[in-house]
Design a protein around this motif. Structure first.
Motif, PDB file in Angstrom:
ATOM      1  N   SER A 286      85.721  74.618 -28.417  1.00  0.00           N
ATOM      2  CA  SER A 286      86.851  73.871 -28.974  1.00  0.00           C
ATOM      3  C   SER A 286      88.085  73.883 -28.084  1.00  0.00           C
ATOM      4  CB  SER A 286      87.218  74.433 -30.352  1.00  0.00           C
ATOM      5  OG  SER A 286      86.142  74.266 -31.234  1.00  0.00           O
TER       6      SER A 286
ATOM      7  N   ARG B 189      88.194  64.686 -15.228  1.00  0.00           N
ATOM      8  CA  ARG B 189      88.089  64.870 -16.670  1.00  0.00           C
ATOM      9  C   ARG B 189      86.616  65.113 -16.999  1.00  0.00           C
ATOM     10  NH1 ARG B 189      90.864  60.629 -20.304  1.00  0.00           N
ATOM     11  NH2 ARG B 189      91.600  60.192 -18.243  1.00  0.00           N
TER      12      ARG B 189
ATOM     13  N   ARG C 253      85.290  65.598 -26.839  1.00  0.00           N
ATOM     14  CA  ARG C 253      86.406  66.439 -26.426  1.00  0.00           C
ATOM     15  C   ARG C 253      86.482  66.354 -24.909  1.00  0.00           C
ATOM     16  NH1 ARG C 253      88.286  68.916 -30.666  1.00  0.00           N
ATOM     17  NH2 ARG C 253      89.590  70.386 -29.556  1.00  0.00           N
ATOM     18  N   GLU C 254      87.610  66.753 -24.347  1.00  0.00           N
ATOM     19  CA  GLU C 254      87.805  66.665 -22.898  1.00  0.00           C
ATOM     20  C   GLU C 254      88.525  67.897 -22.371  1.00  0.00           C
ATOM     21  OE1 GLU C 254      89.972  63.058 -22.160  1.00  0.00           O
ATOM     22  OE2 GLU C 254      88.426  61.797 -23.043  1.00  0.00           O
ATOM     23  N   VAL C 255      88.101  68.346 -21.209  1.00  0.00           N
ATOM     24  CA  VAL C 255      88.824  69.379 -20.468  1.00  0.00           C
ATOM     25  C   VAL C 255      89.091  68.840 -19.073  1.00  0.00           C
ATOM     26  CG1 VAL C 255      87.934  71.367 -21.746  1.00  0.00           C
ATOM     27  CG2 VAL C 255      86.708  70.568 -19.745  1.00  0.00           C
TER      28      VAL C 255
ATOM     29  N   GLY D 286      88.797  72.185 -25.445  1.00  0.00           N
ATOM     30  CA  GLY D 286      89.220  70.864 -24.966  1.00  0.00           C
ATOM     31  C   GLY D 286      89.988  70.107 -26.020  1.00  0.00           C
ATOM     32  N   ARG D 287      90.782  69.163 -25.557  1.00  0.00           N
ATOM     33  CA  ARG D 287      91.535  68.314 -26.495  1.00  0.00           C
ATOM     34  C   ARG D 287      90.597  67.239 -27.050  1.00  0.00           C
ATOM     35  NH1 ARG D 287      94.507  65.636 -21.486  1.00  0.00           N
ATOM     36  NH2 ARG D 287      93.025  63.959 -21.107  1.00  0.00           N
ATOM     37  N   ALA D 288      90.998  66.634 -28.148  1.00  0.00           N
ATOM     38  CA  ALA D 288      90.211  65.535 -28.712  1.00  0.00           C
ATOM     39  C   ALA D 288      90.085  64.439 -27.657  1.00  0.00           C
ATOM     40  CB  ALA D 288      90.881  64.999 -29.965  1.00  0.00           C
TER      41      ALA D 288
END
Length: 97
Positions: A49, A69, A60-62, A51-53
């Motif tokens: 969890s 990305r 999700r993305e990191v 990463g951001r939405a």
């Protein structure tokens, strides 16, 4: 959690390697970048969890590096790495109609 790279994400990773190692002529930089990608993905196995939405619903993305990305989704007990995208590129891609 298990971390799995989708075939499209594997292709993205290979393309980035080729761009840095072959086209730019810097295999050491390619290895360092690839190590960042691998570490970011591995970390998701313990902390899915972080990463951001994501832009796409359910993702999700990191940002493993300021220029890239990593897009993923969590399904059950598996983190699916869906794409690795240069931040200057359109994401999600626009499909031809």
């Amino acid at each position: 959690m298990k971390v799995v790279w989708a075939p499209e994400a594997i292709k993205d990773r290979e393309d980035i390697w080729d761009a840095i190692a072959v086209e730019a002529g810097n295999p050491r930089a390619a290895a360092r970048m690839d190590e960042l990608f691998g570490k970011a993905a591995a970390k998701l196995g313990d902390h899915p969890s972080i990463g951001r939405a994501g832009i796409l619903s359910g993702t999700r993305e990191v940002i493993p590096h300021e220029s890239y990305r990593l897009v993923y989704e969590v399904v059950g007990h598996t983190v699916w790495i869906l794409a690795l995208v240069h931040t200057s590129r359109q994401w999600p891609p626009v499909l031809d109609q």
